[in-house]
Design a protein around this motif. Structure first.
Motif, PDB file in Angstrom:
ATOM      1  N   ALA A 250       0.815  -1.220   0.000  1.00 21.72           N
ATOM      2  CA  ALA A 250       0.000   0.000   0.000  1.00 21.72           C
ATOM      3  C   ALA A 250       0.845   1.264   0.000  1.00 21.72           C
ATOM      4  O   ALA A 250       0.413   2.306  -0.501  1.00 21.72           O
ATOM      5  N   ASP A 251       2.062   1.188   0.574  1.00 19.71           N
ATOM      6  CA  ASP A 251       2.895   2.394   0.716  1.00 19.71           C
ATOM      7  C   ASP A 251       3.860   2.589  -0.449  1.00 19.71           C
ATOM      8  O   ASP A 251       4.633   3.543  -0.447  1.00 19.71           O
ATOM      9  N   ASP A 252       3.820   1.691  -1.423  1.00 16.80           N
ATOM     10  CA  ASP A 252       4.655   1.891  -2.604  1.00 16.80           C
ATOM     11  C   ASP A 252       3.873   2.739  -3.603  1.00 16.80           C
ATOM     12  O   ASP A 252       2.829   2.332  -4.111  1.00 16.80           O
ATOM     13  N   HIS A 253       4.410   3.927  -3.889  1.00 15.41           N
ATOM     14  CA  HIS A 253       3.696   4.888  -4.738  1.00 15.41           C
ATOM     15  C   HIS A 253       4.266   4.966  -6.149  1.00 15.41           C
ATOM     16  O   HIS A 253       3.885   5.857  -6.919  1.00 15.41           O
ATOM     17  N   GLU A 254       5.214   4.074  -6.470  1.00 11.70           N
ATOM     18  CA  GLU A 254       5.816   4.022  -7.804  1.00 11.70           C
ATOM     19  C   GLU A 254       6.602   5.288  -8.144  1.00 11.70           C
ATOM     20  O   GLU A 254       6.847   5.602  -9.303  1.00 11.70           O
ATOM     21  N   ARG A 255       7.001   6.025  -7.118  1.00 11.20           N
ATOM     22  CA  ARG A 255       7.901   7.169  -7.268  1.00 11.20           C
ATOM     23  C   ARG A 255       9.038   6.977  -6.261  1.00 11.20           C
ATOM     24  O   ARG A 255       8.782   6.780  -5.067  1.00 11.20           O
ATOM     25  N   TYR A 256      10.308   7.038  -6.742  1.00 14.00           N
ATOM     26  CA  TYR A 256      11.427   6.639  -5.911  1.00 14.00           C
ATOM     27  C   TYR A 256      12.547   7.681  -5.930  1.00 14.00           C
ATOM     28  O   TYR A 256      12.918   8.197  -6.987  1.00 14.00           O
ATOM     29  N   ASN A 257      13.080   7.947  -4.745  1.00 10.96           N
ATOM     30  CA  ASN A 257      14.256   8.789  -4.598  1.00 10.96           C
ATOM     31  C   ASN A 257      15.488   7.899  -4.726  1.00 10.96           C
ATOM     32  O   ASN A 257      15.694   6.995  -3.913  1.00 10.96           O
ATOM     33  N   LEU A 258      16.324   8.135  -5.727  1.00 13.14           N
ATOM     34  CA  LEU A 258      17.489   7.283  -5.968  1.00 13.14           C
ATOM     35  C   LEU A 258      18.727   7.737  -5.204  1.00 13.14           C
ATOM     36  O   LEU A 258      19.719   7.008  -5.146  1.00 13.14           O
ATOM     37  N   VAL A 259      18.686   8.927  -4.616  1.00 13.09           N
ATOM     38  CA  VAL A 259      19.867   9.519  -3.994  1.00 13.09           C
ATOM     39  C   VAL A 259      20.493   8.628  -2.915  1.00 13.09           C
ATOM     40  O   VAL A 259      21.724   8.505  -2.864  1.00 13.09           O
ATOM     41  N   PRO A 260      19.708   7.996  -2.028  1.00 14.51           N
ATOM     42  CA  PRO A 260      20.350   7.185  -0.986  1.00 14.51           C
ATOM     43  C   PRO A 260      21.219   6.046  -1.514  1.00 14.51           C
ATOM     44  O   PRO A 260      22.084   5.550  -0.784  1.00 14.51           O
ATOM     45  N   GLU A 261      21.006   5.630  -2.769  1.00 16.70           N
ATOM     46  CA  GLU A 261      21.793   4.531  -3.332  1.00 16.70           C
ATOM     47  C   GLU A 261      22.943   5.023  -4.212  1.00 16.70           C
ATOM     48  O   GLU A 261      23.628   4.226  -4.855  1.00 16.70           O
ATOM     49  N   VAL A 262      23.141   6.350  -4.235  1.00 23.64           N
ATOM     50  CA  VAL A 262      24.251   6.923  -4.998  1.00 23.64           C
ATOM     51  C   VAL A 262      25.390   7.238  -4.044  1.00 23.64           C
ATOM     52  O   VAL A 262      25.184   7.813  -2.971  1.00 23.64           O
ATOM     53  N   HIS A 263      26.610   6.864  -4.412  1.00 21.51           N
ATOM     54  CA  HIS A 263      27.775   7.075  -3.561  1.00 21.51           C
ATOM     55  C   HIS A 263      28.724   8.092  -4.199  1.00 21.51           C
ATOM     56  O   HIS A 263      28.801   8.198  -5.430  1.00 21.51           O
ATOM     57  N   THR A 264      29.410   8.819  -3.372  1.00 25.42           N
ATOM     58  CA  THR A 264      30.368   9.805  -3.861  1.00 25.42           C
ATOM     59  C   THR A 264      31.393   9.144  -4.777  1.00 25.42           C
ATOM     60  O   THR A 264      31.988   8.122  -4.429  1.00 25.42           O
ATOM     61  N   GLY A 265      31.562   9.716  -5.954  1.00 24.22           N
ATOM     62  CA  GLY A 265      32.484   9.164  -6.930  1.00 24.22           C
ATOM     63  C   GLY A 265      31.842   8.305  -7.991  1.00 24.22           C
ATOM     64  O   GLY A 265      32.480   7.977  -9.009  1.00 24.22           O
TER      65      GLY A 265
END
Length: 324
Positions: A250-265
């Motif tokens: 129910a809480d999956d809205h099919e819109r996702y923030n990808l930033v937490p999975e991006v690493h410096t470099g």
């Protein structure tokens, strides 16, 4: 002559590397870079008529693209499939069928040069919509625009097609290393998923980390809690918050923030989508990211990477021998 043969060998390896995507049923349709932004919306109903709504476009914007998608079932040839939106009637170009149950097929219509685009630019947000075939599960609306008030360069990419049982890969590539901690950095993804309800779900992984196993559900049905053929569509849109990490169905809205999975470099962001149960169809991916980026479907085949590396290694060895 030897130099010419070496050049052709490198060119061949590069061509193979670039032209050999894996699982490329979702393909790059359009990319926009500059002072750009995007609006998305979804709608579905067994009544086959209603209203689809998007967030307002800022005053002074230039419309770059208006695309309407439809999601169908048990109609591989899309016979009789069409729609009318804002008084504009259209058919759809087939994007292919998912290799799963129910002959799931999606279609796209380019409405950039129609009255719909004019009305969106003028500030309209609600549009009457109707379908011509009972085997349509609903529609997704994608609007890309530019506005001089947007001072930071960004990229909007649209991938569309159909999902494969083995899953689909997409890659966002950047010309320089990323710093996700930098002020203003953003990267987001929205999907359109058809024939989905009642526990049917897809999995999405970003840079190897699973962010959801519950993409799906007929969130954009206007028929309430009743789920039935004709309204089984969900689309991430501007009215949806970002889905939390590993959300419930129910809480999956099919819109996702990808930033937490991006690493410096990092210089790329890799996305893998798959529907393990083979009974729904991710037909649309919309990305919006900071800076200039190349957004493509698939990843290079290992064989192509090996060939490319072999040619370069051989060329380097020849150069060393020549110098010796």
């Amino acid at each position: 002559m030897k130099k010419q043969k070496w050049a052709w060998g490198v060119a061949l390896a590069v061509a193979l590397l670039c032209a050999a995507p894996a699982n490329a049923s979702l393909t790059t349709f359009a990319t926009f870079t500059g002072d750009v932004d995007v609006r998305t919306a979804g709608w579905g109903s067994v009544s086959q008529s209603g209203t689809i709504s998007i967030a307002p476009i800022p005053t002074g914007s230039t419309i770059l693209g208006v695309y309407l998608y439809t999601s169908t079932f048990f109609n591989a040839t899309m016979t009789g499939v069409g729609a009318t939106i804002d008084g504009v009637s259209t058919g759809f170009t087939s994007l292919g069928s998912a290799s799963s149950c129910c002959t799931l097929t999606a279609g796209r219509a380019d409405l950039t040069s129609t009255q719909l685009a004019t009305d969106i630019a003028a500030g309209a947000t609600n549009f009457a919509i109707s379908e011509t075939n009972g085997n349509q599960d609903g529609e997704a609306l994608v609007v890309v625009y530019s506005n001089p008030s947007i001072t930071a360069t960004s990229t909007v990419g649209i991938l569309d097609g159909f999902s494969t049982t083995t899953g689909d890969n997409s890659t966002i590539s950047f010309g320089s290393p990323l710093d996700p901690t930098a002020s203003g950095f953003f990267a987001e993804m929205r999907i359109g998923d058809g024939f989905s309800c009642c526990g049917q779900s897809s999995t999405i992984a970003v840079n190897g980390t699973t962010i959801t196993t519950n993409a799906g559900n007929n969130d954009d049905s206007v028929d309430g809690a009743t789920a039935q053929n004709g309204d089984l569509i969900t689309v991430g849109d501007d009215n949806d918050p970002f889905s939390p990490l590993l959300p419930s169905y129910a809480d999956d809205h099919e819109r996702y923030n990808l930033v937490p999975e991006v690493h410096t470099g990092d210089t790329s962001i890799g996305i893998h989508t798959v529907n393990p149960s083979g009974d729904d169809n991710i037909f649309l991916e919309v990305f919006h990211v900071t800076g200039e980026a190349t957004i493509v479907s698939g990843v290079p085949e290992p064989g192509s990477i090996f060939l490319f590396s072999t040619v370069l290694a051989a060329a380097a060895l020849r150069l060393r021998r020549k110098k010796g």
